[in-house]
Motif scaffolding. Structure first.
Motif, PDB file in Angstrom:
ATOM      1  N   GLY B  33       0.807  -1.209   0.000  1.00 34.41           N
ATOM      2  CA  GLY B  33       0.000   0.000   0.000  1.00 34.41           C
ATOM      3  C   GLY B  33       0.837   1.255   0.000  1.00 34.41           C
ATOM      4  N   PHE B  34       2.063   1.123   0.466  1.00 34.44           N
ATOM      5  CA  PHE B  34       2.924   2.295   0.499  1.00 34.44           C
ATOM      6  C   PHE B  34       3.584   2.574  -0.849  1.00 34.44           C
ATOM      7  CE2 PHE B  34       2.466   3.339   4.798  1.00 34.44           C
ATOM      8  CZ  PHE B  34       2.375   2.164   5.528  1.00 34.44           C
ATOM      9  N   VAL B  35       3.466   1.642  -1.712  1.00 32.73           N
ATOM     10  CA  VAL B  35       4.068   1.835  -3.036  1.00 32.73           C
ATOM     11  C   VAL B  35       3.092   2.642  -3.882  1.00 32.73           C
ATOM     12  CG1 VAL B  35       4.926   0.688  -5.104  1.00 32.73           C
ATOM     13  CG2 VAL B  35       5.302  -0.350  -2.862  1.00 32.73           C
ATOM     14  N   LYS B  36       3.525   3.819  -4.259  1.00 37.50           N
ATOM     15  CA  LYS B  36       2.596   4.703  -4.950  1.00 37.50           C
ATOM     16  C   LYS B  36       2.827   4.789  -6.456  1.00 37.50           C
ATOM     17  CE  LYS B  36       0.576   6.127  -1.149  1.00 37.50           C
ATOM     18  NZ  LYS B  36      -0.570   5.332  -0.743  1.00 37.50           N
ATOM     19  N   SER B  37       4.060   4.780  -6.825  1.00 38.58           N
ATOM     20  CA  SER B  37       4.331   5.042  -8.246  1.00 38.58           C
ATOM     21  C   SER B  37       3.819   3.916  -9.119  1.00 38.58           C
ATOM     22  CB  SER B  37       5.841   5.251  -8.444  1.00 38.58           C
ATOM     23  OG  SER B  37       6.341   4.368  -9.398  1.00 38.58           O
ATOM     24  N   HIS B  38       3.267   4.269 -10.273  1.00 38.10           N
ATOM     25  CA  HIS B  38       2.693   3.258 -11.158  1.00 38.10           C
ATOM     26  C   HIS B  38       3.737   2.295 -11.654  1.00 38.10           C
ATOM     27  CE1 HIS B  38       0.445   7.046 -11.707  1.00 38.10           C
ATOM     28  NE2 HIS B  38      -0.449   6.278 -11.155  1.00 38.10           N
ATOM     29  N   LYS B  39       4.898   2.879 -11.922  1.00 39.64           N
ATOM     30  CA  LYS B  39       5.949   2.019 -12.473  1.00 39.64           C
ATOM     31  C   LYS B  39       6.360   0.979 -11.438  1.00 39.64           C
ATOM     32  CE  LYS B  39       7.969   4.987 -15.989  1.00 39.64           C
ATOM     33  NZ  LYS B  39       8.118   6.428 -15.784  1.00 39.64           N
ATOM     34  N   ASP B  40       6.471   1.442 -10.209  1.00 40.90           N
ATOM     35  CA  ASP B  40       6.860   0.509  -9.157  1.00 40.90           C
ATOM     36  C   ASP B  40       5.787  -0.542  -8.978  1.00 40.90           C
ATOM     37  OD1 ASP B  40       8.494   2.963  -6.987  1.00 40.90           O
ATOM     38  OD2 ASP B  40       9.182   1.853  -8.759  1.00 40.90           O
ATOM     39  N   ARG B  41       4.565  -0.124  -9.025  1.00 36.18           N
ATOM     40  CA  ARG B  41       3.474  -1.083  -8.856  1.00 36.18           C
ATOM     41  C   ARG B  41       3.450  -2.090  -9.978  1.00 36.18           C
ATOM     42  NH1 ARG B  41      -0.615  -1.484  -5.521  1.00 36.18           N
ATOM     43  NH2 ARG B  41      -0.293  -0.279  -3.610  1.00 36.18           N
ATOM     44  N   SER B  42       3.769  -1.617 -11.159  1.00 38.05           N
ATOM     45  CA  SER B  42       3.851  -2.549 -12.292  1.00 38.05           C
ATOM     46  C   SER B  42       4.908  -3.592 -12.016  1.00 38.05           C
ATOM     47  CB  SER B  42       4.255  -1.796 -13.549  1.00 38.05           C
ATOM     48  OG  SER B  42       3.167  -1.596 -14.366  1.00 38.05           O
ATOM     49  N   SER B  43       6.045  -3.150 -11.545  1.00 41.12           N
ATOM     50  CA  SER B  43       7.125  -4.087 -11.263  1.00 41.12           C
ATOM     51  C   SER B  43       6.719  -5.056 -10.166  1.00 41.12           C
ATOM     52  CB  SER B  43       8.385  -3.352 -10.803  1.00 41.12           C
ATOM     53  OG  SER B  43       8.653  -2.273 -11.648  1.00 41.12           O
ATOM     54  N   VAL B  44       6.111  -4.525  -9.151  1.00 38.35           N
ATOM     55  CA  VAL B  44       5.664  -5.368  -8.030  1.00 38.35           C
ATOM     56  C   VAL B  44       4.748  -6.474  -8.528  1.00 38.35           C
ATOM     57  CG1 VAL B  44       4.026  -5.330  -6.109  1.00 38.35           C
ATOM     58  CG2 VAL B  44       5.935  -3.723  -6.145  1.00 38.35           C
ATOM     59  N   SER B  45       3.867  -6.119  -9.410  1.00 32.47           N
ATOM     60  CA  SER B  45       2.874  -7.102  -9.849  1.00 32.47           C
ATOM     61  C   SER B  45       3.484  -8.208 -10.683  1.00 32.47           C
ATOM     62  CB  SER B  45       1.767  -6.408 -10.625  1.00 32.47           C
ATOM     63  OG  SER B  45       2.286  -5.901 -11.833  1.00 32.47           O
ATOM     64  N   LEU B  46       4.696  -8.002 -11.124  1.00 34.69           N
ATOM     65  CA  LEU B  46       5.320  -9.011 -11.971  1.00 34.69           C
ATOM     66  C   LEU B  46       6.199  -9.983 -11.201  1.00 34.69           C
ATOM     67  CD1 LEU B  46       6.330  -6.693 -14.968  1.00 34.69           C
ATOM     68  CD2 LEU B  46       4.527  -8.421 -14.950  1.00 34.69           C
ATOM     69  N   VAL B  47       6.351  -9.760  -9.915  1.00 33.83           N
ATOM     70  CA  VAL B  47       7.276 -10.599  -9.135  1.00 33.83           C
ATOM     71  C   VAL B  47       6.802 -12.043  -9.070  1.00 33.83           C
ATOM     72  CG1 VAL B  47       8.168 -11.018  -6.815  1.00 33.83           C
ATOM     73  CG2 VAL B  47       8.200  -8.708  -7.772  1.00 33.83           C
ATOM     74  N   CYS B  48       5.613 -12.212  -8.613  1.00 35.59           N
ATOM     75  CA  CYS B  48       5.072 -13.576  -8.543  1.00 35.59           C
ATOM     76  C   CYS B  48       3.566 -13.440  -8.378  1.00 35.59           C
ATOM     77  CB  CYS B  48       5.660 -14.356  -7.366  1.00 35.59           C
ATOM     78  SG  CYS B  48       5.210 -13.660  -5.755  1.00 35.59           S
ATOM     79  N   LYS B  49       2.894 -14.545  -8.390  1.00 36.06           N
ATOM     80  CA  LYS B  49       1.444 -14.508  -8.369  1.00 36.06           C
ATOM     81  C   LYS B  49       0.915 -13.875  -7.084  1.00 36.06           C
ATOM     82  CE  LYS B  49      -2.198 -17.104 -10.402  1.00 36.06           C
ATOM     83  NZ  LYS B  49      -3.189 -17.921  -9.738  1.00 36.06           N
ATOM     84  N   ASP B  50       1.536 -14.207  -5.984  1.00 38.14           N
ATOM     85  CA  ASP B  50       1.090 -13.625  -4.712  1.00 38.14           C
ATOM     86  C   ASP B  50       1.223 -12.113  -4.722  1.00 38.14           C
ATOM     87  OD1 ASP B  50       2.259 -16.265  -2.456  1.00 38.14           O
ATOM     88  OD2 ASP B  50       0.398 -15.989  -3.594  1.00 38.14           O
ATOM     89  N   TRP B  51       2.321 -11.688  -5.219  1.00 37.35           N
ATOM     90  CA  TRP B  51       2.532 -10.243  -5.250  1.00 37.35           C
ATOM     91  C   TRP B  51       1.575  -9.587  -6.233  1.00 37.35           C
ATOM     92  CZ3 TRP B  51       7.473  -7.384  -3.852  1.00 37.35           C
ATOM     93  CH2 TRP B  51       8.075  -7.977  -2.747  1.00 37.35           C
ATOM     94  N   TYR B  52       1.317 -10.240  -7.298  1.00 36.69           N
ATOM     95  CA  TYR B  52       0.355  -9.713  -8.271  1.00 36.69           C
ATOM     96  C   TYR B  52      -0.999  -9.521  -7.590  1.00 36.69           C
ATOM     97  CZ  TYR B  52      -2.720  -9.628 -12.387  1.00 36.69           C
ATOM     98  OH  TYR B  52      -3.665  -9.288 -13.323  1.00 36.69           O
TER      99      TYR B  52
END
Lengths: 295, 590
Positions: B33-52
């Motif tokens: 929830g603390f991750v605000k930037s879209h780019k960062d969120r995009s990266s986060v979502s690509l880590v693994c299914k749980d993170w997605y």
């Protein structure tokens, strides 16, 4: 097939004589003057007199795009592939799409060093947003939102163009109190452009000619004074009460009487018979017929 | 030895994995929830299914740079908890009338989906979208907690729509319609804010012309104690402004109305006092019809100014030179070219912290014998002067009629930190006005020197060489705007091959054809969009592109029936939503 960029290394159009093509349609009612009442048989046409003697016809293309910059309220020009249909606000008639070869744009000056004839006319160039154009304080007349109370700004500048004149003028409508004053001011302003008509063919000269010549022309119904209102319709000047006129007038045009088809004239006071049809589309057809296409 | 190390690494990796997946989802979501930037969120979502999964549940703001790249249904399906949406619609060149009206980007279908998927939607920020009064009304009634509406460069609505917003959005904090071209049917909309309404923090109606009820405005301003941003329209006089300022000294951003008065004000001192109260102002704009007589009243409010927008004020150099010393902290300045080179010299002497400069032309189209305010605008001299005095410049937008290669090279030598360099030499295809050479070396210098360059707009007479430079050096370039430039396909190819971070490419009136278009086959899916108009691309070229890259929408805008082979306007963009379902007849998807 249009070749928008047939310009040579230094950017001059290889066919600057085709500049005519590029000029906003309304500017060029052919480039010829005619004498006589509208609707009557026109005698042999005379070449327009430019600002300098001896200029070829193409120099008349130095006509500023008299209406171009408010035709769509945003300085739309016409150019090659830019069909000019991109009216952001969906207002105004579409500009003509000049699909013919019209060079890459004659930047700078043409071969005669004529500053006036220099610029090609292009949709969306320079890239100034329509919003900005409409909000510029110096361009109140271009404001397409329609200023409700122009009075509060103290002046109402509108551009005045005349068919056949190489450049247009600006007048502040607030400095006149009625149509008569406006009309005489315009006569004075544009007399130099039509004096030529009063002389023998093709010779420009001001000697011995009075402004009454122009007045005669104007009142003799050779020319008609029209204006574009807030709704972008072209109306005969004189329709409405003066105050209403100054509030809604966005630009003026001294138009060839013969082109004001359907508009009635009456002793210099122009009767309201203006069709609500967009003049532009009608005129475009006229122009298409009249203009010479490049080889 | 090597294999043992490898085994250890794998073991460690496995245990890491196990450790991570032991996080309860709630914790992960909380952290994310603390991750605000879209780019960062995009990266986060690509880590693994749980993170997605955690990311999609924790995301509250979605940014969609091209409204046709995705459908509202897809968005709603992926992100269940959205409170704020930012959407951009038309291609940027629609600002310059290159896109026909009724092209699309209508918000309504989005609102309908959001009304059921996000009943608690709070913010909607739109740029270049079409919004109707009906949509505004629908919005106002469907989202009870709605807070912030920002419509930048939008169209399609009228002041009636604003009345709906004012009437029904009881928790509204922001209403900003800047630069939207709307039907101004009168100022009564403002009076629809109920008397109990006090939550407003931002109000921007600078683009409207009609008078609003001043009494209603004054009362509104008085009771909205949290009002921080107020940008009024031209109908507000200086005296009225003074009264508003007395009510809202806490303003942080102010857009004045017309900064002049028909009759003399009662006392200049009162006006100055009003501005003196506004010590928190960091942004100032408006200033239409500014009269030099009243300008000094502003000075006390300028002490903390960070952003000064004088782009509607026809100031002369002397007036600017008097104003600027009062703004020592200025970081962003927008001016009209009426200030001329001399005015820019004043900028150089006074604005040492300047980071952004935009110089707009006062009369870009007026090439008549009688220029409106006289003067010649700004030239290369002003540009160089500013670069000498303002080494922190990183953003420039400069409209001029003449430039030289040497001047531009000097500018970037003085200011190597440009991230945004937009130079518009207004005369088309204008060469270096002294040497008559193309302007290739100028932009060559820009891309060679400014390593952080992200946005570039070129102009003047340019050969393919400019683009070769761009392709070779501009490795961080994201946005490129090109007009009337280049000689052959090689130009566009160099850019597509050489700029790995390119996201937006907009081209008009250049001799780039099908080979250039197709050379970017591999690139377009990593870009937001490509626009090409009045180039040499044909319909067949577009078809070929579309066939080879099915996940791209290749759209041709055809406005007349002449010439069936040329593709006058081409808009290419990646999309997971497939071809547009709302395309008007003149938009043909290949």
């Amino acid at each position: 097939m249009p070749s928008p960029l047939e310009h040579d290394y230094i950017g001059f159009s290889s066919s600057s004589s085709n500049f005519e093509e590029e000029v906003e349609v309304e500017d060029l009612k052919g480039t010829e003057l005619r004498l006589g009442l509208p609707g009557s048989e026109s005698p042999e046409r005379k070449p327009v007199v430019g600002l300098s003697l001896g200029l070829p016809k193409s120099s008349v293309s130095g006509l500023k795009r008299g209406f171009a910059d408010t035709v769509d309220g945003s300085g739309g020009w016409i150019f090659s592939g830019g069909s000019g249909g991109g009216m952001e606000n969906g207002k105004g008639g579409p500009l003509v799409s000049q699909k013919e070869e019209n060079g890459g744009g004659t930047s700078g000056q043409d071969s005669k060093g004529h500053v006036l004839s220099a610029k090609a006319q292009v949709v969306g160039w320079p890239p100034i947003r329509s919003y900005r154009k409409s909000m510029m304080p110096t361009n109140l007349d271009k404001n397409k939102d329609g200023i409700e109370d122009k009075q509060s700004f103290g002046c109402v500048f509108v551009k005045v163009s005349m068919d056949g004149a190489p450049y247009l003028r600006k007048v502040d409508l607030k400095t006149y109190d009625n149509y008569k004053e406006l009309s005489s001011a315009l006569e004075k302003m544009f007399s130099c452009f039509t004096i030529g008509q009063c002389t023998s063919q093709g010779v420009q000269g001001k000697d011995g000619l009075s402004q009454s010549c122009l007045a005669d022309l104007l009142h003799g119904s050779e020319y008609v004074l029209t204006y574009e209102d807030k709704d972008r319709d072209w109306m005969l000047v004189g329709d409405v009460p003066w105050d209403m006129f100054t509030n809604s007038c966005r630009r003026l045009r001294i138009m060839k009487g013969s082109d004001a088809i359907g508009l009635d004239l009456y002793n210099g006071i122009y009767l309201p018979a203006a069709p609500r049809v967009k003049e532009k589309s009608k005129n475009r057809n006229d122009l298409a017929n009249q203009m010479q296409k490049p080889v | 030895m090597a294999s043992k190390k490898k085994k250890e690494a794998i073991d460690e990796g496995k245990s890491m994995e196990i450790r991570v997946s032991l996080f309860p989802d709630e914790v992960l979501e909380r952290v994310l929830g603390f991750v605000k930037s879209h780019k960062d969120r995009s990266s986060v979502s690509l880590v693994c299914k749980d993170w997605y999964t955690a990311e999609r549940w924790s995301r509250t703001h979605v940014f969609i740079g091209n409204c046709y790249s995705v459908s509202p249904e897809i968005v709603a399906r992926r992100f269940p908890n959205i409170r704020s949406v930012t959407l951009k619609g038309k291609p940027r060149f629609s600002d310059f009338n290159l896109v026909p009206p009724n092209w699309g980007a209508d918000i309504h279908s989005w609102l309908v989906v959001f009304a059921s998927a996000y009943p608690f939607l709070e913010e909607l920020r739109l740029k270049r979208m079409t919004v109707t009064d009906e949509s505004l009304d629908f919005l106002a009634r469907s989202f009870t907690g709605f807070k912030a509406l920002s419509l930048v460069s939008c169209d399609g609505f009228s002041t009636d729509g604003l009345a709906s917003i004012a009437s029904y959005c009881r928790n509204l904090t922001e209403l900003d319609i800047q630069e939207s071209g709307i039907d101004d049917l009168g100022g009564s909309w403002l009076s629809y804010f109920p008397e109990s309404f006090t939550s407003l923090e931002t109000l921007n109606f600078a683009n409207l012309n009609s008078e609003v009820n001043f009494d209603a405005l004054e009362k509104l301003v008085s009771r909205c104690k949290s009002l921080k941003v107020l940008k009024v329209n031209r109908s507000i006089t200086l005296e009225q402004l003074r009264r508003l300022l007395m009510r809202a000294p806490q303003l942080v951003e102010l857009g004045t109305g017309s900064f002049s008065q028909d009759h003399l004000l009662r006392a200049d001192a009162e006006l100055e006092a009003a501005f003196n109260n506004c010590k928190s102002l960091h942004t100032l704009s408006g200033l239409w019809e500014v009269s030099s007589m009243y300008l000094p009243a502003l000075y006390p409010a300028c002490t903390n100014l960070i952003f000064l927008n004088l782009s509607y004020a026809t100031l002369q150099s002397t007036e600017l030179a008097k104003l600027l010393p009062n703004c020592p902290l200025l970081r962003r300045l927008w001016v009209l070219d009426t200030v001329e080179d001399k005015g820019l010299e004043a900028v150089a002497s006074n604005c040492h912290f300047l980071e952004e400069l935009r110089v707009f032309p006062a009369d870009p189209f007026d090439q008549e014998g009688i220029p409106e305010g006289g003067g010649t605008g700004v030239t290369e001299f002003g540009f160089v002067a500013v670069s000498k005095g303002c080494p922190n410049l990183r953003y420039v937008l400069y409209f001029c009629r003449q430039m030289t290669n040497v001047a531009v090279a000097t500018v970037v030598r003085n200011c190597p930190n440009f991230t945004h360099f937009r130079l518009c030499i207004m005369n088309m295809c204008e060469p270096d006005h002294i040497t008559k050479d193309p302007m290739d070396e100028a932009f060559g210098a820009v891309v060679k020197t400014c390593k952080k360059l992200r946005r570039l707009a070129v102009s003047g007479l340019l050969t393919d060489r400019t683009f070769e430079y761009i392709g070779t050096y501009a490795k961080n370039l994201e946005t490129l705007s090109v007009a009337f430039a280049g000689r052959s396909d090689r130009g566009m190819q160099s850019v597509l091959e050489g700029c790995p971070k390119l996201r937006k490419l907009e081209i008009r009136d250049c001799p780039f054809g099908n080979s250039a278009l197709l050379s970017g086959l591999d690139r377009y899916e990593s870009m937001r969009s490509l626009w090409m108009s009045a180039c040499k691309v044909t319909i067949n070229g577009c078809r070929l592109l579309a066939r080879r890259m099915p996940r791209l929408n290749v759209e041709v805008i055809k406005e007349d029936d002449n010439d069936d082979t040329q593709a006058e306007k081409v808009y290419v963009y990646r999309s997971v939503a497939g071809p547009r379902r709302d395309a008007p007849p003149f938009v043909i998807t290949m």
